[in-house]
Design a protein around this motif. Structure first.
Motif, PDB file in Angstrom:
ATOM      1  N   GLU A  11       0.827  -1.197   0.000  1.00 42.52           N
ATOM      2  CA  GLU A  11       0.000   0.000   0.000  1.00 42.52           C
ATOM      3  C   GLU A  11       0.863   1.248   0.000  1.00 42.52           C
ATOM      4  OE1 GLU A  11      -3.154   0.059  -0.361  1.00 42.52           O
ATOM      5  OE2 GLU A  11      -3.442  -2.097  -0.272  1.00 42.52           O
ATOM      6  N   PRO A  12       1.510   1.548  -1.135  1.00 41.30           N
ATOM      7  CA  PRO A  12       2.306   2.758  -1.220  1.00 41.30           C
ATOM      8  C   PRO A  12       1.425   3.955  -1.519  1.00 41.30           C
ATOM      9  CG  PRO A  12       2.447   1.598  -3.277  1.00 41.30           C
ATOM     10  CD  PRO A  12       1.549   0.775  -2.360  1.00 41.30           C
ATOM     11  N   GLY A  13       2.067   5.080  -1.819  1.00 36.96           N
ATOM     12  CA  GLY A  13       1.314   6.252  -2.219  1.00 36.96           C
ATOM     13  C   GLY A  13       0.803   6.098  -3.633  1.00 36.96           C
ATOM     14  N   PRO A  14       0.299   7.162  -4.218  1.00 36.16           N
ATOM     15  CA  PRO A  14      -0.253   7.106  -5.561  1.00 36.16           C
ATOM     16  C   PRO A  14       0.789   6.681  -6.576  1.00 36.16           C
ATOM     17  CG  PRO A  14      -0.827   9.175  -4.458  1.00 36.16           C
ATOM     18  CD  PRO A  14       0.182   8.486  -3.609  1.00 36.16           C
ATOM     19  N   THR A  15       0.338   6.015  -7.639  1.00 37.76           N
ATOM     20  CA  THR A  15       1.248   5.603  -8.697  1.00 37.76           C
ATOM     21  C   THR A  15       1.875   6.826  -9.335  1.00 37.76           C
ATOM     22  OG1 THR A  15      -0.090   3.662  -9.135  1.00 37.76           O
ATOM     23  CG2 THR A  15       1.413   4.359 -10.867  1.00 37.76           C
ATOM     24  N   VAL A  16       3.175   6.761  -9.562  1.00 36.75           N
ATOM     25  CA  VAL A  16       3.879   7.899 -10.135  1.00 36.75           C
ATOM     26  C   VAL A  16       3.619   7.951 -11.629  1.00 36.75           C
ATOM     27  CG1 VAL A  16       6.153   8.912 -10.491  1.00 36.75           C
ATOM     28  CG2 VAL A  16       5.637   7.732  -8.370  1.00 36.75           C
ATOM     29  N   PRO A  17       3.316   9.095 -12.210  1.00 38.71           N
ATOM     30  CA  PRO A  17       3.055   9.174 -13.634  1.00 38.71           C
ATOM     31  C   PRO A  17       4.270   8.831 -14.464  1.00 38.71           C
ATOM     32  CG  PRO A  17       3.208  11.368 -12.669  1.00 38.71           C
ATOM     33  CD  PRO A  17       3.172  10.402 -11.533  1.00 38.71           C
ATOM     34  N   ALA A  18       4.017   8.503 -15.732  1.00 40.22           N
ATOM     35  CA  ALA A  18       5.099   8.050 -16.606  1.00 40.22           C
ATOM     36  C   ALA A  18       6.163   9.114 -16.791  1.00 40.22           C
ATOM     37  CB  ALA A  18       4.525   7.636 -17.955  1.00 40.22           C
ATOM     38  N   SER A  19       5.801  10.393 -16.644  1.00 36.52           N
ATOM     39  CA  SER A  19       6.748  11.474 -16.851  1.00 36.52           C
ATOM     40  C   SER A  19       7.647  11.725 -15.649  1.00 36.52           C
ATOM     41  CB  SER A  19       5.990  12.766 -17.189  1.00 36.52           C
ATOM     42  OG  SER A  19       5.101  13.107 -16.132  1.00 36.52           O
ATOM     43  N   ALA A  20       7.450  10.977 -14.571  1.00 36.34           N
ATOM     44  CA  ALA A  20       8.242  11.174 -13.360  1.00 36.34           C
ATOM     45  C   ALA A  20       9.689  10.804 -13.619  1.00 36.34           C
ATOM     46  CB  ALA A  20       7.683  10.339 -12.225  1.00 36.34           C
ATOM     47  N   PRO A  21      10.618  11.378 -12.847  1.00 38.39           N
ATOM     48  CA  PRO A  21      12.030  11.057 -13.035  1.00 38.39           C
ATOM     49  C   PRO A  21      12.313   9.596 -12.746  1.00 38.39           C
ATOM     50  CG  PRO A  21      11.688  12.302 -11.004  1.00 38.39           C
ATOM     51  CD  PRO A  21      10.399  12.342 -11.758  1.00 38.39           C
ATOM     52  N   ALA A  22      13.415   9.104 -13.299  1.00 38.13           N
ATOM     53  CA  ALA A  22      13.794   7.713 -13.092  1.00 38.13           C
ATOM     54  C   ALA A  22      13.976   7.440 -11.603  1.00 38.13           C
ATOM     55  CB  ALA A  22      15.084   7.416 -13.840  1.00 38.13           C
ATOM     56  N   PRO A  23      13.588   6.251 -11.153  1.00 39.72           N
ATOM     57  CA  PRO A  23      13.707   5.945  -9.731  1.00 39.72           C
ATOM     58  C   PRO A  23      15.161   5.883  -9.288  1.00 39.72           C
ATOM     59  CG  PRO A  23      13.133   3.974 -10.976  1.00 39.72           C
ATOM     60  CD  PRO A  23      13.031   5.127 -11.923  1.00 39.72           C
ATOM     61  N   ALA A  24      15.409   6.312  -8.075  1.00 40.83           N
ATOM     62  CA  ALA A  24      16.743   6.222  -7.499  1.00 40.83           C
ATOM     63  C   ALA A  24      16.987   4.804  -6.997  1.00 40.83           C
ATOM     64  CB  ALA A  24      16.872   7.221  -6.349  1.00 40.83           C
ATOM     65  N   LEU A  25      18.248   4.543  -6.643  1.00 39.70           N
ATOM     66  CA  LEU A  25      18.584   3.233  -6.107  1.00 39.70           C
ATOM     67  C   LEU A  25      17.753   2.924  -4.874  1.00 39.70           C
ATOM     68  CD1 LEU A  25      20.353   0.695  -6.017  1.00 39.70           C
ATOM     69  CD2 LEU A  25      22.065   2.029  -4.748  1.00 39.70           C
ATOM     70  N   SER A  26      17.490   3.949  -4.061  1.00 37.87           N
ATOM     71  CA  SER A  26      16.697   3.732  -2.856  1.00 37.87           C
ATOM     72  C   SER A  26      15.281   3.276  -3.200  1.00 37.87           C
ATOM     73  CB  SER A  26      16.647   5.013  -2.013  1.00 37.87           C
ATOM     74  OG  SER A  26      16.064   6.080  -2.746  1.00 37.87           O
ATOM     75  N   ASP A  27      14.724   3.779  -4.300  1.00 34.34           N
ATOM     76  CA  ASP A  27      13.393   3.343  -4.721  1.00 34.34           C
ATOM     77  C   ASP A  27      13.406   1.865  -5.093  1.00 34.34           C
ATOM     78  OD1 ASP A  27      12.027   5.850  -4.473  1.00 34.34           O
ATOM     79  OD2 ASP A  27      13.009   6.514  -6.312  1.00 34.34           O
ATOM     80  N   GLY A  28      14.454   1.452  -5.798  1.00 40.01           N
ATOM     81  CA  GLY A  28      14.564   0.047  -6.173  1.00 40.01           C
ATOM     82  C   GLY A  28      14.718  -0.857  -4.967  1.00 40.01           C
ATOM     83  N   LEU A  29      15.546  -0.433  -4.021  1.00 41.86           N
ATOM     84  CA  LEU A  29      15.737  -1.237  -2.818  1.00 41.86           C
ATOM     85  C   LEU A  29      14.463  -1.294  -1.985  1.00 41.86           C
ATOM     86  CD1 LEU A  29      19.327  -0.063  -1.785  1.00 41.86           C
ATOM     87  CD2 LEU A  29      18.678  -2.297  -2.701  1.00 41.86           C
ATOM     88  N   ARG A  30      13.773  -0.178  -1.882  1.00 45.44           N
ATOM     89  CA  ARG A  30      12.508  -0.179  -1.149  1.00 45.44           C
ATOM     90  C   ARG A  30      11.500  -1.110  -1.808  1.00 45.44           C
ATOM     91  NH1 ARG A  30      11.369   3.614   2.659  1.00 45.44           N
ATOM     92  NH2 ARG A  30      12.945   5.202   3.048  1.00 45.44           N
ATOM     93  N   PHE A  31      11.429  -1.071  -3.125  1.00 46.19           N
ATOM     94  CA  PHE A  31      10.500  -1.943  -3.843  1.00 46.19           C
ATOM     95  C   PHE A  31      10.861  -3.407  -3.598  1.00 46.19           C
ATOM     96  CE2 PHE A  31       8.650  -4.302  -7.251  1.00 46.19           C
ATOM     97  CZ  PHE A  31       7.521  -3.606  -7.647  1.00 46.19           C
ATOM     98  N   ALA A  32      12.158  -3.733  -3.705  1.00 43.35           N
ATOM     99  CA  ALA A  32      12.586  -5.122  -3.535  1.00 43.35           C
ATOM    100  C   ALA A  32      12.314  -5.625  -2.124  1.00 43.35           C
ATOM    101  CB  ALA A  32      14.073  -5.246  -3.870  1.00 43.35           C
ATOM    102  N   PHE A  33      12.736  -4.858  -1.120  1.00 42.58           N
ATOM    103  CA  PHE A  33      12.557  -5.306   0.257  1.00 42.58           C
ATOM    104  C   PHE A  33      11.096  -5.234   0.677  1.00 42.58           C
ATOM    105  CE2 PHE A  33      17.121  -4.749   0.402  1.00 42.58           C
ATOM    106  CZ  PHE A  33      17.530  -5.722   1.305  1.00 42.58           C
ATOM    107  N   GLY A  34      10.380  -4.203   0.215  1.00 40.70           N
ATOM    108  CA  GLY A  34       8.985  -4.058   0.600  1.00 40.70           C
ATOM    109  C   GLY A  34       8.079  -5.082  -0.048  1.00 40.70           C
TER     110      GLY A  34
END
Length: 279
Positions: A11-34
């Motif tokens: 249950e994250p926040g709202p989906t980020v639109p396609a025009s949003a900046p590329a995810p940072a490494l922290s976003d990837g790690l959060r996605f993987a661990f979460g």
């Protein structure tokens, strides 16, 4: 099938639109661990770009799970427990840290494949809450194989057993990275499978595999030339076994699901552990 539902998006926040900046490494790690563990990590982004980064980071989550499993097994051995008990503890850690979702996916997938029904009916069977005979058999055999393999390796050396636990857990999540590569389709329009299927570029998946293989070889180097090769083979055969299952499930179900991802992880982990018992 088990009573645990197929893994879904947190249950994250709202989906980020396609025009949003590329995810940072922290976003990837959060996605993987979460997504792949029960650790209290908040997923800030739940979009295709974040899913790509997250699945590329999946082996890192696997390494963390494997290190915890190895630490518990090693601690029990230091305190005087035997290899079988240490092996049971090490096998239990990934189940606990994933809420049993990978084992649940294994059971569901086995029931779906074993039903012999068309894809739509098989997918419906996989979503039911009861566990069928094929699911029970798959769970029993896989868990027995994992415990038996780790007990044998722990019996030889607790450090080699720790390496096996870490490598198998990392290989299990690497198999998910490879299964999320471009060209792999989802069998359902919803669920974790739909969220991550096809998000990882093939080059990125191969790069992740190469990095995990090199890291495994580095761990094996502490034990000698033979174990350098053995750890690399464990990674390769673990991912190879998962790839065969992935292709079979894609043909049978029309794509992958969250349950299939769980089955791939358990298949890869088991195959990798078996390799450590050879030679």
């Amino acid at each position: 099938m088990s009573t645990t539902p197929e893994p879904t998006a947190p249950e994250p926040g709202p989906t980020v639109p396609a025009s949003a900046p590329a995810p940072a490494l922290s976003d990837g790690l959060r996605f993987a661990f979460g997504t792949l563990t029960v650790l209290p990590v908040t997923v800030h982004r739940w979009d295709r770009e974040a899913a790509r980064a997250g699945m590329l980071c999946a082996p890192v989550a696997g390494l963390a799970v494997g290190l915890v499993a190895a630490s518990l097994g090693g601690l029990l051995l230091v305190l005087g427990a035997g290899p079988p008990l240490a092996a049971v503890a090490s096998v239990a850690v990934p189940a606990v840290l994933t809420r049993g979702l990978h084992l649940d996916g294994l059971a569901d997938t086995a029931d779906g494949l074993g039903s012999g029904r068309p894809a739509e009916d098989a997918l419906r069977i996989m979503k039911q809450s009861d566990i069928g005979p094929f699911g029970v058999i798959a769970l029993v055999l896989v868990l027995l194989a994992q415990v038996a393999a780790l007990a044998e390796v722990y019996g030889r050396s607790w450090t080699l057993g720790a390496l096996a636990a870490a490598v198998s857990a990392t290989t299990a999540r690497l198999a998910l990275t490879l299964a999320a590569r471009t060209g792999v389709t989802a069998a359902r329009p919803e669920g974790l499978g739909a969220a991550v299927a096809g998000v990882v570029p093939v080059r990125g998946a191969l790069l992740a595999a190469g990095l995990v293989g090199c890291a495994a070889a580095g761990g094996g180097a502490f034990f000698g030339p033979y174990d350098i090769g053995r750890t690399v083979v464990a990674v390769a055969l673990g991912c190879g076994a998962a790839e065969l299952l992935s292709r079979h499930c894609t043909r049978r179900f029309g794509g992958v699901t969250g349950d299939v991802f769980g089955a791939l992880a358990e298949t890869a982990a088991t195959a990798a552990l078996v390799v450590f018992t050879l030679g």
